[in-house]
Design a protein around this motif. Structure first.
Motif, PDB file in Angstrom:
ATOM      1  N   TYR A  19     -26.095  66.162 -53.053  1.00  0.00           N
ATOM      2  CA  TYR A  19     -27.417  66.555 -52.563  1.00  0.00           C
ATOM      3  C   TYR A  19     -27.781  67.899 -53.184  1.00  0.00           C
ATOM      4  N   THR A  20     -28.680  67.869 -54.139  1.00  0.00           N
ATOM      5  CA  THR A  20     -29.047  69.090 -54.876  1.00  0.00           C
ATOM      6  C   THR A  20     -30.120  69.897 -54.171  1.00  0.00           C
ATOM      7  N   SER A  21     -30.840  69.277 -53.230  1.00  0.00           N
ATOM      8  CA  SER A  21     -31.881  69.985 -52.492  1.00  0.00           C
ATOM      9  C   SER A  21     -32.174  69.234 -51.208  1.00  0.00           C
ATOM     10  N   GLY A  22     -32.913  69.891 -50.296  1.00  0.00           N
ATOM     11  CA  GLY A  22     -33.316  69.258 -49.041  1.00  0.00           C
ATOM     12  C   GLY A  22     -32.224  69.292 -48.002  1.00  0.00           C
ATOM     13  N   GLY A  23     -32.584  68.850 -46.778  1.00  0.00           N
ATOM     14  CA  GLY A  23     -31.620  68.817 -45.681  1.00  0.00           C
ATOM     15  C   GLY A  23     -31.202  70.203 -45.232  1.00  0.00           C
ATOM     16  N   THR A  24     -30.127  70.263 -44.466  1.00  0.00           N
ATOM     17  CA  THR A  24     -29.646  71.534 -43.934  1.00  0.00           C
ATOM     18  C   THR A  24     -28.630  72.189 -44.850  1.00  0.00           C
ATOM     19  N   THR A  25     -27.858  71.391 -45.612  1.00  0.00           N
ATOM     20  CA  THR A  25     -26.796  71.945 -46.463  1.00  0.00           C
ATOM     21  C   THR A  25     -26.859  71.349 -47.865  1.00  0.00           C
ATOM     22  N   PRO A  26     -27.856  71.737 -48.668  1.00  0.00           N
ATOM     23  CA  PRO A  26     -27.902  71.247 -50.051  1.00  0.00           C
ATOM     24  C   PRO A  26     -26.675  71.702 -50.836  1.00  0.00           C
ATOM     25  N   GLY A  27     -26.227  70.859 -51.765  1.00  0.00           N
ATOM     26  CA  GLY A  27     -25.029  71.132 -52.552  1.00  0.00           C
ATOM     27  C   GLY A  27     -23.823  70.348 -52.094  1.00  0.00           C
ATOM     28  N   ASP A  28     -23.882  69.734 -50.929  1.00  0.00           N
ATOM     29  CA  ASP A  28     -22.767  68.929 -50.429  1.00  0.00           C
ATOM     30  C   ASP A  28     -22.636  67.641 -51.234  1.00  0.00           C
ATOM     31  N   SER A  29     -21.391  67.167 -51.383  1.00  0.00           N
ATOM     32  CA  SER A  29     -21.115  65.951 -52.152  1.00  0.00           C
ATOM     33  C   SER A  29     -20.213  65.018 -51.355  1.00  0.00           C
ATOM     34  N   TYR A  30     -20.429  63.711 -51.581  1.00  0.00           N
ATOM     35  CA  TYR A  30     -19.694  62.667 -50.858  1.00  0.00           C
ATOM     36  C   TYR A  30     -19.303  61.580 -51.843  1.00  0.00           C
ATOM     37  N   LEU A  31     -18.030  61.192 -51.826  1.00  0.00           N
ATOM     38  CA  LEU A  31     -17.543  60.116 -52.677  1.00  0.00           C
ATOM     39  C   LEU A  31     -17.383  58.864 -51.827  1.00  0.00           C
ATOM     40  N   TRP A  32     -18.274  57.898 -52.045  1.00  0.00           N
ATOM     41  CA  TRP A  32     -18.260  56.659 -51.275  1.00  0.00           C
ATOM     42  C   TRP A  32     -17.222  55.695 -51.822  1.00  0.00           C
ATOM     43  N   ILE A  33     -16.295  55.278 -50.956  1.00  0.00           N
ATOM     44  CA  ILE A  33     -15.274  54.279 -51.295  1.00  0.00           C
ATOM     45  C   ILE A  33     -15.787  52.937 -50.782  1.00  0.00           C
ATOM     46  N   LEU A  34     -15.883  51.947 -51.659  1.00  0.00           N
ATOM     47  CA  LEU A  34     -16.515  50.669 -51.328  1.00  0.00           C
ATOM     48  C   LEU A  34     -15.522  49.517 -51.417  1.00  0.00           C
ATOM     49  N   ASP A  35     -15.782  48.456 -50.633  1.00  0.00           N
ATOM     50  CA  ASP A  35     -14.980  47.243 -50.790  1.00  0.00           C
ATOM     51  C   ASP A  35     -15.542  46.423 -51.953  1.00  0.00           C
ATOM     52  N   ASP A  36     -14.985  45.251 -52.200  1.00  0.00           N
ATOM     53  CA  ASP A  36     -15.391  44.464 -53.370  1.00  0.00           C
ATOM     54  C   ASP A  36     -16.849  44.032 -53.317  1.00  0.00           C
ATOM     55  N   SER A  37     -17.398  43.913 -52.100  1.00  0.00           N
ATOM     56  CA  SER A  37     -18.797  43.498 -51.964  1.00  0.00           C
ATOM     57  C   SER A  37     -19.757  44.663 -52.141  1.00  0.00           C
ATOM     58  N   GLY A  38     -19.224  45.888 -52.110  1.00  0.00           N
ATOM     59  CA  GLY A  38     -20.057  47.073 -52.211  1.00  0.00           C
ATOM     60  C   GLY A  38     -20.288  47.766 -50.876  1.00  0.00           C
ATOM     61  N   LYS A  39     -19.758  47.222 -49.796  1.00  0.00           N
ATOM     62  CA  LYS A  39     -19.955  47.819 -48.472  1.00  0.00           C
ATOM     63  C   LYS A  39     -19.032  49.032 -48.305  1.00  0.00           C
ATOM     64  N   PRO A  40     -19.545  50.130 -47.763  1.00  0.00           N
ATOM     65  CA  PRO A  40     -18.712  51.327 -47.608  1.00  0.00           C
ATOM     66  C   PRO A  40     -17.526  51.124 -46.668  1.00  0.00           C
ATOM     67  N   ILE A  41     -16.402  51.678 -47.076  1.00  0.00           N
ATOM     68  CA  ILE A  41     -15.200  51.717 -46.248  1.00  0.00           C
ATOM     69  C   ILE A  41     -15.018  53.122 -45.676  1.00  0.00           C
ATOM     70  N   SER A  42     -15.287  54.118 -46.530  1.00  0.00           N
ATOM     71  CA  SER A  42     -15.125  55.510 -46.134  1.00  0.00           C
ATOM     72  C   SER A  42     -15.818  56.387 -47.166  1.00  0.00           C
ATOM     73  N   TYR A  43     -15.873  57.694 -46.867  1.00  0.00           N
ATOM     74  CA  TYR A  43     -16.221  58.626 -47.933  1.00  0.00           C
ATOM     75  C   TYR A  43     -15.370  59.871 -47.831  1.00  0.00           C
ATOM     76  N   LYS A  44     -15.240  60.550 -48.984  1.00  0.00           N
ATOM     77  CA  LYS A  44     -14.546  61.823 -49.053  1.00  0.00           C
ATOM     78  C   LYS A  44     -15.591  62.915 -49.235  1.00  0.00           C
ATOM     79  N   MET A  45     -15.378  64.042 -48.550  1.00  0.00           N
ATOM     80  CA  MET A  45     -16.404  65.073 -48.478  1.00  0.00           C
ATOM     81  C   MET A  45     -15.996  66.369 -49.178  1.00  0.00           C
ATOM     82  N   TRP A  46     -16.946  66.908 -49.932  1.00  0.00           N
ATOM     83  CA  TRP A  46     -16.855  68.261 -50.463  1.00  0.00           C
ATOM     84  C   TRP A  46     -18.094  68.987 -49.943  1.00  0.00           C
ATOM     85  N   VAL A  47     -17.953  69.630 -48.784  1.00  0.00           N
ATOM     86  CA  VAL A  47     -19.111  70.198 -48.088  1.00  0.00           C
ATOM     87  C   VAL A  47     -18.821  71.635 -47.665  1.00  0.00           C
TER      88      VAL A  47
END
Length: 228
Positions: A156-184
């Protein structure tokens, strides 16, 4: 007294050691990703797996956050009813000047309560609908190899309350999210993981999470509803 002082010093040392071990065990370097059409395709795969059309057509969302904040969101009118500690604020997310305090059970001013409700909503709605926001303005999408599979890095490069936060979405084979890892900003360790696998299918057909598991505990979203 000296004996008590030594006991306190030992306890503090043990706490510092535990914190250090937790930091080392959980801190991960920020991943390198590649932007472009492949990342966008993976983002679209995730949205398809989550039935983005049903979400877009859902007018009302209701949920709570850790049993402390409650929400009723009219997505069509961009109005949110935010309640906490017997306070109630009506937020107009696209026209903040129309926002108003309905009930004030605190010593805070109307403006302070509106600002607090806005911050609550920005954070708490993210834990409900974050996957659906990946093509909004001010967002960078990158593709990352994680455990030999493609994962989606969102920054997130702009907007929201904390711009600059990053999230790595881990997906199953269908593309549905399982989890994410946060750098916030608010979490000192990089790569802390939160689950996104406790989904419910709402009355409108939209898929929404009901809770998230983190190393520090469970984040409960209460009775999640989506309807028209």
């Amino acid at each position: 007294m000296k004996k008590i002082g030594k006991i306190i010093a030992v306890l503090l040392l043990l706490v510092l050691i535990a914190i250090s071990i937790f930091y080392v065990a959980n801190n991960e370097d920020f991943p390198e990703g590649k932007q472009g059409s492949e990342a966008d395709a993976l983002a679209n795969k995730m949205l398809t797996a989550l039935n983005i059309e049903a979400y877009n057509n859902t007018r009302y969302l209701e949920w709570s956050f850790r049993g402390k904040h409650s929400y009723k969101w009219d997505k069509q009118e961009n109005i949110v009813e935010v309640s906490w500690d017997e306070n109630k604020v009506i937020l107009h997310t696209k026209n903040s000047e129309k926002s108003k305090v309905v009930t004030n059970k605190s010593d805070e001013t109307e403006n302070e309560l509106i600002q607090k409700a806005t911050a609550y909503f920005n954070n708490d709605s993210f834990w409900l609908v974050a996957p659906y926001k990946v093509f909004e303005n001010g967002i960078e999408r990158s593709i990352v190899k994680y455990n030999d599979k493609d994962a989606l890095l969102i920054t997130y490069t702009s907007g929201g309350t904390t711009p600059g936060d990053s999230y790595l979405w881990i997906l199953d084979d269908s593309g549905k999210p399982i989890s994410y890892k946060m750098w916030v900003k608010i979490i000192p360790t990089g790569g802390m993981e939160a689950t996104w696998n406790d989904w419910t299918t709402t009355a409108s057909g939209a898929f929404l999470p009901t809770k998230h598991e983190l190393p520090i505990g469970t984040l409960d979203l209460g009775m999640v509803k989506g309807y028209n």
